[in-house]
Design an enzyme around this catalytic site. Structure first.
Site, PDB file in Angstrom:
ATOM      1  N   THR A 116     -39.177   7.633  -3.152  1.00 58.60           N
ATOM      2  CA  THR A 116     -39.081   6.372  -3.629  1.00 58.60           C
ATOM      3  C   THR A 116     -38.731   5.562  -2.689  1.00 58.60           C
ATOM      4  O   THR A 116     -38.319   5.869  -1.426  1.00 58.60           O
ATOM      5  CB  THR A 116     -38.208   6.275  -4.730  1.00 58.60           C
ATOM      6  OG1 THR A 116     -36.936   6.291  -4.433  1.00 58.60           O
ATOM      7  CG2 THR A 116     -38.497   7.131  -5.845  1.00 58.60           C
ATOM      8  N   ASP A 117     -38.964   4.198  -2.696  1.00 53.73           N
ATOM      9  CA  ASP A 117     -38.470   3.200  -1.896  1.00 53.73           C
ATOM     10  C   ASP A 117     -37.025   3.343  -1.635  1.00 53.73           C
ATOM     11  O   ASP A 117     -36.771   3.063  -0.485  1.00 53.73           O
ATOM     12  CB  ASP A 117     -38.859   1.777  -2.303  1.00 53.73           C
ATOM     13  CG  ASP A 117     -40.248   1.664  -2.167  1.00 53.73           C
ATOM     14  OD1 ASP A 117     -41.170   2.429  -1.504  1.00 53.73           O
ATOM     15  OD2 ASP A 117     -40.680   0.867  -2.987  1.00 53.73           O
ATOM     16  N   CYS A 118     -36.298   3.477  -2.422  1.00 53.74           N
ATOM     17  CA  CYS A 118     -34.931   3.593  -2.158  1.00 53.74           C
ATOM     18  C   CYS A 118     -34.160   4.773  -2.124  1.00 53.74           C
ATOM     19  O   CYS A 118     -33.087   5.245  -1.275  1.00 53.74           O
ATOM     20  CB  CYS A 118     -34.009   3.016  -3.644  1.00 53.74           C
ATOM     21  SG  CYS A 118     -34.633   3.480  -5.153  1.00 53.74           S
ATOM     22  N   TYR A 119     -35.169   6.002  -2.191  1.00 55.00           N
ATOM     23  CA  TYR A 119     -34.746   7.409  -1.970  1.00 55.00           C
ATOM     24  C   TYR A 119     -35.756   8.038  -1.240  1.00 55.00           C
ATOM     25  O   TYR A 119     -36.792   8.777  -1.807  1.00 55.00           O
ATOM     26  CB  TYR A 119     -34.549   8.071  -3.393  1.00 55.00           C
ATOM     27  CG  TYR A 119     -33.285   7.767  -3.917  1.00 55.00           C
ATOM     28  CD1 TYR A 119     -31.779   8.285  -3.630  1.00 55.00           C
ATOM     29  CD2 TYR A 119     -32.870   6.949  -4.769  1.00 55.00           C
ATOM     30  CE1 TYR A 119     -30.753   7.959  -4.180  1.00 55.00           C
ATOM     31  CE2 TYR A 119     -31.900   6.242  -5.282  1.00 55.00           C
ATOM     32  CZ  TYR A 119     -30.702   6.950  -5.233  1.00 55.00           C
ATOM     33  OH  TYR A 119     -29.483   6.438  -5.776  1.00 55.00           O
ATOM     34  N   PRO A 120     -36.102   7.737  -0.011  1.00 54.98           N
ATOM     35  CA  PRO A 120     -37.261   8.353   0.623  1.00 54.98           C
ATOM     36  C   PRO A 120     -37.465   9.610   0.981  1.00 54.98           C
ATOM     37  O   PRO A 120     -38.484  10.113   1.042  1.00 54.98           O
ATOM     38  CB  PRO A 120     -37.134   7.450   2.198  1.00 54.98           C
ATOM     39  CG  PRO A 120     -35.711   6.915   2.343  1.00 54.98           C
ATOM     40  CD  PRO A 120     -35.197   6.906   0.877  1.00 54.98           C
TER      41      PRO A 120
END
Ligand code: SF4
Ligand code: SF4
Lengths: 135, 401
Positions: B137-141
């Site tokens: 994800t954007d916060c957990y790349p």
């Protein structure tokens, strides 16, 4: 003189043959039957202590081999890992040779390795795999 | 009459009198119920048997860059852990097995390794491999991680067993003519053996049959460390038929327990392999019973002769939910190594180690005597015999079955 404890596996066809009798008669060997029974697969299993002159002993073993009896040296085949054994006792009724018993006082399971015929039935049923096969 | 507070005062002063659940019956015989109730402050219990509904949750800490395991896949030594939680929280169940385990394809399967073994190895201080994939994800790349974890480095490692300490359990036999492999062990054909799984007179809920002292918040010996009763366990079934002494004749109450895994010991949490069945974990648990009054000590003193259970066929009746007991036997009978069922004498085996249960009760006793372990006051009761709380079978949708 040689004295050894051995396990003899008699295939079904040999179960009613006088093989042990011949050992005594022909090779002058003394024997002590420690355990004998017929497994569910109808194989005869016998644990013997065989004593006699080294020469006769070897001949006797040769004779057994020639009859089709499978010979297995005894004792160190199945051992118990004392760290892993948690003394539950689920192996006790499985052992056909009464080599695993419960001490009524301590409730610990005792492994009588002299009685063990290394059938390995306990090996896979032990939940912690404490009974180990040594080759 | 005594209170837990008073008992704790005595523990602190080093004056507490503690006996195990085995010793207490002898003591009552010698001194009488009244004096025993006055003199004894705590009775300790213990069990050491396989308990499948066990597991542990971990917070492994954040990687750099971050990864969100939630919704992804995570394996510890190839054993899948549950990831349906936040980014780095995972739950490992005792019965989980690697995807490539042959299971029962070669029957009976050996089930050599699984969640219970991973928990045991973590306690041994071993490094455990962690392999995980995520969708990113954007916060957990980060989408993939491969590393090792060690118990000491984890933020939290908490043992959380949702059903332990069964109050009484079946004796399993096999009426069929072929060998069967069950969670109660290997059962030989035609009543070849009878397996049971209880420490009998040392087992916690058999010694407090109406849950008068054991409740939510009770501090216990758990896996060699300290834990707590978190809730009643799943399948808690207090309303079953009981003997006159209050002891259920069939499996009844259960407990959910929790505790910090980091202070537990590998000897008391052991991964196990049940041939043909699967992997599970043996859990060591000891519960202290505060002797608040005569009634409590009377129940705690029940002996194996006074505790009965049912012999159940596991070849047909158990798998098909057919009710019916082949015989009622006492733990004293089971412990002799032989019981009689349908006129046949059959050898018995226990899955639950009595000698280890005794060791747990003794250890807990010494902790309390030394002042290292005080008792806790339960904060809520667990549903009792008259509560109406009962276990139900699955309601199957008739249009789908
Ligand atoms: S089954 Fe295994 S752990 Fe249990 S008593 Fe036998 S050898 Fe020990
Ligand atoms: S191998 Fe196990 S089951 Fe077989 S005789 Fe020896 S102890 Fe008994």
């Amino acid at each position: 003189m040689t004295s050894k404890r051995i396990v003899l596996h008699f295939p079904h066809r040999l179960v009613d043959q006088p093989i042990v009798y011949n050992l005594v008669k022909e090779f002058d060997l003394k024997f002590n039957i420690l355990k004998a029974f017929v497994t569910p697969q109808e194989e005869g299993l016998m644990v013997l202590e065989l004593t006699g002159k080294k020469e006769n002993f070897d001949k006797g073993i040769e004779y057994l081999n020639s009859c089709g009896v499978k010979i297995q040296p005894l004792s160190q085949d199945v051992i118990r890992n004392e760290v892993k054994c948690m003394h539950c006792g689920v192996c006790v009724p499985i052992c056909p040779a009464n080599a695993l018993t419960v001490d009524q006082e301590s409730r610990k399971v005792i492994f009588h390795d002299k009685k063990c015929i290394a059938c390995e039935l306990c090996v896979r049923i032990c939940p912690t795999r404490a009974m180990e096969v040594r080759f | 009459m005594k209170t837990i507070k008073e008992i704790n005062e005595k523990i602190k002063k080093g004056e507490v009198v503690v006996v195990t659940a085995e010793e207490v019956s002898e003591l009552i015989e010698k001194k009488g119920l009244k004096r025993a109730a006055q003199e004894v402050d705590v009775v300790t219990t213990g069990t050491f048997g396989p308990m499948c509904s066990s597991g542990a949750y971990f917070n492994i800490g954040h990687s750099k860059p971050r990864i969100k395991l939630g919704g992804g896949v995570c394996k510890l030594n190839d054993v899948p852990a549950y990831t349906g939680l936040a980014a780095v929280d995972i739950f490992l169940g005792a019965t989980a097995i690697p995807d490539d385990d042959p299971r029962n394809k070669v029957y009976p399967g050996e089930f050599k390794y699984g969640g219970g073994h991973v928990i045991h190895e973590l306690l041994e201080g071993k490094n455990v491999s962690l392999e995980a994939t995520a969708y990113g994800t954007d916060c957990y790349p980060l989408k993939k991680i491969e590393t090792t974890i060690n118990l000491k480095d984890l933020n939290e490692a908490v043992l959380f067993n949702i059903r332990n300490c069964y109050q009484n359990y079946n004796v399993a036999v096999n009426l069929s003519d072929k060998m069967i492999y069950t969670y109660m062990g290997a059962l030989k054909p035609n009543l070849g053996n009878a397996n049971y799984c209880s420490a009998g007179q040392l087992s916690q809920l058999l010694k407090d049959p109406y849950y008068k002292t054991i409740g939510v918040g009770t501090k216990i010996f758990l896996g060699g460390g300290v834990g707590f009763v978190a809730w009643h366990g799943t399948q808690h079934n207090p309303g079953v038929p009981r003997l006159e002494n209050g002891i259920p004749k069939v499996p009844a109450g259960t407990l959910a327990v929790i505790g910090d895994l980091k202070q537990m010991k590998p000897e008391w949490l052991v991964g196990t392999s049940m041939i043909g069945y699967g992997v599970t974990m043996i859990v060591g648990i000891g519960v202290p019973i505060p002797v608040l009054n005569e009634d409590v000590i009377k129940h705690a003193a029940a002996r194996d002769e006074e505790i009965f259970t049912q012999v159940i066929d596991y070849s047909n009746n158990y798998p098909n939910c057919v009710a019916g007991s082949l015989a009622q036997v006492s733990y004293a009978q089971l412990k002799t190594g032989k019981i009689v069922v349908q006129n046949k004498e059959i050898p018995t085996g226990n899955l639950s180690s009595y000698s280890k249960a005794r060791e747990i009760a003794e250890t807990l006793k010494s902790w309390i005597k030394k002042g290292d372990f005080t008792l806790s006051e339960p904060v809520a009761n667990i549903p009792g015999a008259e509560s109406g709380y009962a276990v139900k079978p699955l309601k199957q949708n008739p249009s789908l079955s």
